[in-house]
Design an enzyme around this catalytic site. Sequence first.
Site, mmCIF file in Angstrom:
data_model
loop_
_atom_site.group_PDB
_atom_site.id
_atom_site.type_symbol
_atom_site.label_atom_id
_atom_site.label_comp_id
_atom_site.label_asym_id
_atom_site.label_seq_id
_atom_site.Cartn_x
_atom_site.Cartn_y
_atom_site.Cartn_z
ATOM 1 N N TRP A 170 0.848 -1.198 0.000
ATOM 2 C CA TRP A 170 0.000 0.000 0.000
ATOM 3 C C TRP A 170 0.880 1.244 0.000
ATOM 4 O O TRP A 170 0.818 2.102 0.895
ATOM 5 C CB TRP A 170 -0.945 -0.023 1.205
ATOM 6 N N ASP B 121 -6.032 4.425 -9.226
ATOM 7 C CA ASP B 121 -5.174 4.154 -10.365
ATOM 8 C C ASP B 121 -4.422 5.414 -10.787
ATOM 9 O O ASP B 121 -5.022 6.418 -11.185
ATOM 10 C CB ASP B 121 -6.006 3.626 -11.527
ATOM 11 N N ASP C 144 5.219 -4.695 -9.801
ATOM 12 C CA ASP C 144 3.873 -5.066 -9.349
ATOM 13 C C ASP C 144 2.826 -4.629 -10.380
ATOM 14 O O ASP C 144 2.930 -3.566 -10.993
ATOM 15 C CB ASP C 144 3.588 -4.352 -8.009
ATOM 16 N N ARG D 61 11.063 -6.313 -9.365
ATOM 17 C CA ARG D 61 9.833 -7.058 -9.620
ATOM 18 C C ARG D 61 8.752 -5.977 -9.736
ATOM 19 O O ARG D 61 8.529 -5.202 -8.810
ATOM 20 C CB ARG D 61 9.548 -8.016 -8.476
ATOM 21 N N LYS E 113 0.419 -5.602 -15.704
ATOM 22 C CA LYS E 113 -0.573 -5.555 -16.791
ATOM 23 C C LYS E 113 -1.566 -4.423 -16.624
ATOM 24 O O LYS E 113 -2.410 -4.203 -17.487
ATOM 25 C CB LYS E 113 -1.289 -6.903 -16.908
ATOM 26 N N HIS E 114 -1.452 -3.705 -15.501
ATOM 27 C CA HIS E 114 -2.392 -2.612 -15.236
ATOM 28 C C HIS E 114 -1.867 -1.260 -15.692
ATOM 29 O O HIS E 114 -2.449 -0.212 -15.368
ATOM 30 C CB HIS E 114 -2.738 -2.582 -13.743
ATOM 31 N N ARG F 260 1.116 -15.933 4.417
ATOM 32 C CA ARG F 260 2.170 -14.969 4.717
ATOM 33 C C ARG F 260 2.661 -15.110 6.156
ATOM 34 O O ARG F 260 3.012 -14.120 6.810
ATOM 35 C CB ARG F 260 1.644 -13.554 4.471
ATOM 36 N N GLU G 237 4.908 -8.624 -12.960
ATOM 37 C CA GLU G 237 3.826 -9.511 -12.519
ATOM 38 C C GLU G 237 2.661 -9.366 -13.499
ATOM 39 O O GLU G 237 1.964 -8.358 -13.497
ATOM 40 C CB GLU G 237 3.355 -9.129 -11.108
ATOM 41 N N ASP H 30 0.237 -14.266 -3.212
ATOM 42 C CA ASP H 30 -1.143 -14.121 -3.673
ATOM 43 C C ASP H 30 -1.811 -15.478 -3.912
ATOM 44 O O ASP H 30 -3.003 -15.534 -4.220
ATOM 45 C CB ASP H 30 -1.193 -13.334 -4.999
ATOM 46 N N ASN I 175 1.564 1.523 -9.963
ATOM 47 C CA ASN I 175 0.249 1.595 -10.620
ATOM 48 C C ASN I 175 -0.816 2.270 -9.765
ATOM 49 O O ASN I 175 -1.749 2.848 -10.293
ATOM 50 C CB ASN I 175 -0.228 0.182 -10.981
HETATM 51 C C1 ABC Z 1 -6.474 -7.058 0.574
HETATM 52 C C2 ABC Z 1 -6.776 -8.049 1.690
HETATM 53 C C3 ABC Z 1 -7.379 -9.325 1.163
HETATM 54 C C4 ABC Z 1 -8.576 -9.002 0.390
HETATM 55 C C5 ABC Z 1 -8.225 -8.003 -0.694
HETATM 56 C C6 ABC Z 1 -9.431 -7.578 -1.475
HETATM 57 O O1 ABC Z 1 -7.626 -6.837 -0.156
HETATM 58 O O2 ABC Z 1 -5.555 -8.332 2.329
HETATM 59 O O3 ABC Z 1 -7.716 -10.173 2.227
HETATM 60 O O4 ABC Z 1 -9.090 -10.195 -0.158
HETATM 61 C C7 ABC Z 1 -1.973 -5.965 -1.986
HETATM 62 C C8 ABC Z 1 -1.878 -6.805 -0.722
HETATM 63 C C9 ABC Z 1 -3.151 -7.583 -0.471
HETATM 64 C C10 ABC Z 1 -4.359 -6.686 -0.521
HETATM 65 C C11 ABC Z 1 -4.354 -5.958 -1.867
HETATM 66 C C12 ABC Z 1 -5.556 -5.033 -2.032
HETATM 67 O O5 ABC Z 1 -3.164 -5.185 -1.971
HETATM 68 O O6 ABC Z 1 -0.796 -7.699 -0.858
HETATM 69 O O7 ABC Z 1 -3.075 -8.203 0.796
HETATM 70 O O8 ABC Z 1 -5.500 -7.526 -0.352
HETATM 71 O O9 ABC Z 1 -5.566 -4.054 -1.047
HETATM 72 C C13 ABC Z 1 -0.296 -7.622 -6.821
HETATM 73 C C14 ABC Z 1 0.493 -8.070 -5.581
HETATM 74 C C15 ABC Z 1 -0.479 -8.127 -4.416
HETATM 75 C C16 ABC Z 1 -0.899 -6.704 -4.071
HETATM 76 C C17 ABC Z 1 -1.260 -5.930 -5.266
HETATM 77 C C18 ABC Z 1 -1.812 -4.589 -5.079
HETATM 78 C C19 ABC Z 1 -0.982 -6.357 -6.544
HETATM 79 O O10 ABC Z 1 1.151 -9.247 -5.841
HETATM 80 O O11 ABC Z 1 0.085 -8.735 -3.275
HETATM 81 O O12 ABC Z 1 -2.012 -6.807 -3.123
HETATM 82 O O13 ABC Z 1 -0.667 -3.710 -4.963
HETATM 83 C C20 ABC Z 1 -4.874 -8.907 -9.505
HETATM 84 C C21 ABC Z 1 -3.772 -8.038 -10.071
HETATM 85 C C22 ABC Z 1 -2.424 -8.349 -9.462
HETATM 86 C C23 ABC Z 1 -2.492 -8.351 -7.919
HETATM 87 C C24 ABC Z 1 -3.566 -9.362 -7.514
HETATM 88 C C25 ABC Z 1 -3.739 -9.433 -6.003
HETATM 89 O O14 ABC Z 1 -4.827 -8.946 -8.083
HETATM 90 O O15 ABC Z 1 -3.731 -8.189 -11.468
HETATM 91 O O16 ABC Z 1 -1.514 -7.359 -9.881
HETATM 92 N N1 ABC Z 1 -1.191 -8.681 -7.306
HETATM 93 C C26 ABC Z 1 -7.522 -12.721 -11.993
HETATM 94 C C27 ABC Z 1 -6.959 -11.541 -12.749
HETATM 95 C C28 ABC Z 1 -5.683 -11.058 -12.091
HETATM 96 C C29 ABC Z 1 -5.966 -10.719 -10.640
HETATM 97 C C30 ABC Z 1 -6.441 -12.015 -9.956
HETATM 98 C C31 ABC Z 1 -6.696 -11.835 -8.463
HETATM 99 O O17 ABC Z 1 -7.655 -12.413 -10.607
HETATM 100 O O18 ABC Z 1 -6.701 -11.896 -14.092
HETATM 101 O O19 ABC Z 1 -5.228 -9.900 -12.750
HETATM 102 O O20 ABC Z 1 -4.766 -10.228 -10.020
HETATM 103 O O21 ABC Z 1 -7.669 -10.872 -8.267
HETATM 104 C C32 ABC Z 1 -6.795 -17.794 -13.248
HETATM 105 C C33 ABC Z 1 -6.955 -16.790 -14.351
HETATM 106 C C34 ABC Z 1 -6.443 -15.448 -13.867
HETATM 107 C C35 ABC Z 1 -7.187 -15.044 -12.602
HETATM 108 C C36 ABC Z 1 -6.990 -16.143 -11.557
HETATM 109 C C37 ABC Z 1 -7.665 -15.793 -10.231
HETATM 110 O O22 ABC Z 1 -7.470 -17.374 -12.067
HETATM 111 O O23 ABC Z 1 -6.191 -17.200 -15.461
HETATM 112 O O24 ABC Z 1 -6.596 -14.459 -14.847
HETATM 113 O O25 ABC Z 1 -6.618 -13.812 -12.152
HETATM 114 O O26 ABC Z 1 -7.316 -19.022 -13.660
HETATM 115 CA CA CA Z 2 -3.286 1.612 -14.217
#
Ligand code: ABC
Ligand code: CA
Length: 495
Positions: A90, A185, A216, A214, A219-220, A357, A240, A309, A128
């Site tokens: 964050w 965003d 983060d 790395r 694709k966004h 984690r 990522e 994740d 992003n």
């Molecule tokens: C917090 C809470 C969670 C709660 C969530 C809503 O909010 O802790 O309990 O569920 C950070 C933190 C998280 C936090 C989030 C949001 O921020 O680490 O703890 O969650 O506040 C990166 C990082 C990730 C980070 C962020 C944000 C981005 O690695 O740790 O989260 O800075 C998307 C993004 C990806 C992101 C991921 C978490 O979400 O693209 O960058 N990761 C589909 C989409 C993906 C998407 C994914 C999950 O869903 O295509 O783009 O990722 O939402 C496959 C398909 C995929 C599909 C998957 C699920 O299934 O082929 O396309 O992915 O079969």
């Molecule tokens: Ca963006």
Amino acid sequence: ANADQWKGKSIYQLFTDRFAPPSATAPARTSPLPETCDPIQQTWCGGTWLSIIDKLDYIQGMGFDAVWISPVSQNIDVYTPYNYAYHGYWVNDPLVLNPRFGSSDDLKALSNALHARGMYLMVDVVVNNIPSLNAYDAVNSTALKLDGSLWTDPSEFHPQCWIDYSNQTSVENCWLGDDKVALMDVNTENPTVVSTLNSWIGNLTSTYGIDGLRIDAAKHVPGTFWTRFCAASGVFCIGEVYGSDINFAASFQTEKWMDSILGYPLYYGIVNGFGTPSGNMSSFVEIAQQTLATFPQPGLLGNFIENHDLPRWRNTTTDSQLAYNAMVAQFIFDGLPIVYYGQEQDFSHGAGDPYNRAALWPSNYANTTTYQHIRRLNDIRHAVITNNTQFNGKNFLDSQTTIVASTKTDVAFRKGPLLAVLTNRGSPSVAQAFGVPTSGWSAQSAVIDLLSCKQHAVGSGGAISVSYAASGYGGMPYIFVSQTDAAALKICGDV
Ligand code: ABC
Ligand code: CA
């Protein structure tokens, strides 16, 4: 360091807050600390850049030569519906370091300590989005009240909308997160934003001797932003790109947006092939073939079987032989292996965020069978790379993986001098065998399995057969080299 210098490296991914506890040499930056580090609390457990230094022997002892740490920039430091920003994602001001993880001197100390061991530092970067608890309604007004945020002007953000993943424009311009913690965003087309971020990343990498990034949420953001950002960083960038679409993922390399991406497609292939006993090996083979055919440089992809994740591998797959086979695929297939901290301790709690984690210290950093398996895999890679071991005139790094044979439950693939023979049969011994008709070695020669150090014969036409009947071993993985190479590599002593 550039992409060429990263080729052949092996990466340990850790959460700065969770990898090593505060100590006499690495005092806590957070107080009070929770008595136990329960991931469900989603709060800081006290790990810092200095505490990572305390445990570098543990990482290097497993054979890794690069460490990927959590984002280093300042986060919002307030209570949210998802509690606290212990994960570091964050980021509200990329330009300022995160005081929870240490000082500027501490980060330099970590970088120096890694370099003194000949290891690389990889830092996670988030550009992003900027988190907000209250900006959801405010973003279209003229005065944003984002405490401590680098970006404060509405022109520095895209207007609010939640992402529709079926539409790439929406993926790029709409917001991650949700209405509890909105990830506003950032307008990565705004010239002030672009120049501020580009000069920041160049400064960050040079000030702290960072060797790779790395990226983060790659694709966004439109790819052309990354081309300039990564050039400004002067180092290797791995993005990522979360998803299974191989053509889309490969465009990051073909369009020269960045050096590489995390191997999400192969991850799904490994899960399909090795995630369940007698799983879908043909899916692994298909994804592997497509990965090799589609990415210009599959040798730079980051290969993982778990991350922060995703579910822990052992959460969904308990059988240890399936894990050992999956890890051979992760390490021997084209790419850079990336092991997520705790994988070596068989961490199994964690179907997802935040349970995946957990703090590492309750494991006592034990020398587990999986720790030794990972060490062996790193040793094998290092040995073939430093010895420049060749097969048909090509060495390990310069040769692309080829699938040599497969069945519903088995696969054999060659990368340079190594032949991996894998199965998803699992631990129980079965009176069955897998025959690889053409191993590439000549009949009547001998090969050594570098995992068990046992000799196998090569039969007519170059065939190798492995048996899964040995009691107590069942569906174990094999990594073969010729006997001559095995003697030079010294992994199995004098053979
Ligand atoms: C917090 C809470 C969670 C709660 C969530 C809503 O909010 O802790 O309990 O569920 C950070 C933190 C998280 C936090 C989030 C949001 O921020 O680490 O703890 O969650 O506040 C990166 C990082 C990730 C980070 C962020 C944000 C981005 O690695 O740790 O989260 O800075 C998307 C993004 C990806 C992101 C991921 C978490 O979400 O693209 O960058 N990761 C589909 C989409 C993906 C998407 C994914 C999950 O869903 O295509 O783009 O990722 O939402 C496959 C398909 C995929 C599909 C998957 C699920 O299934 O082929 O396309 O992915 O079969
Ligand atoms: Ca963006």
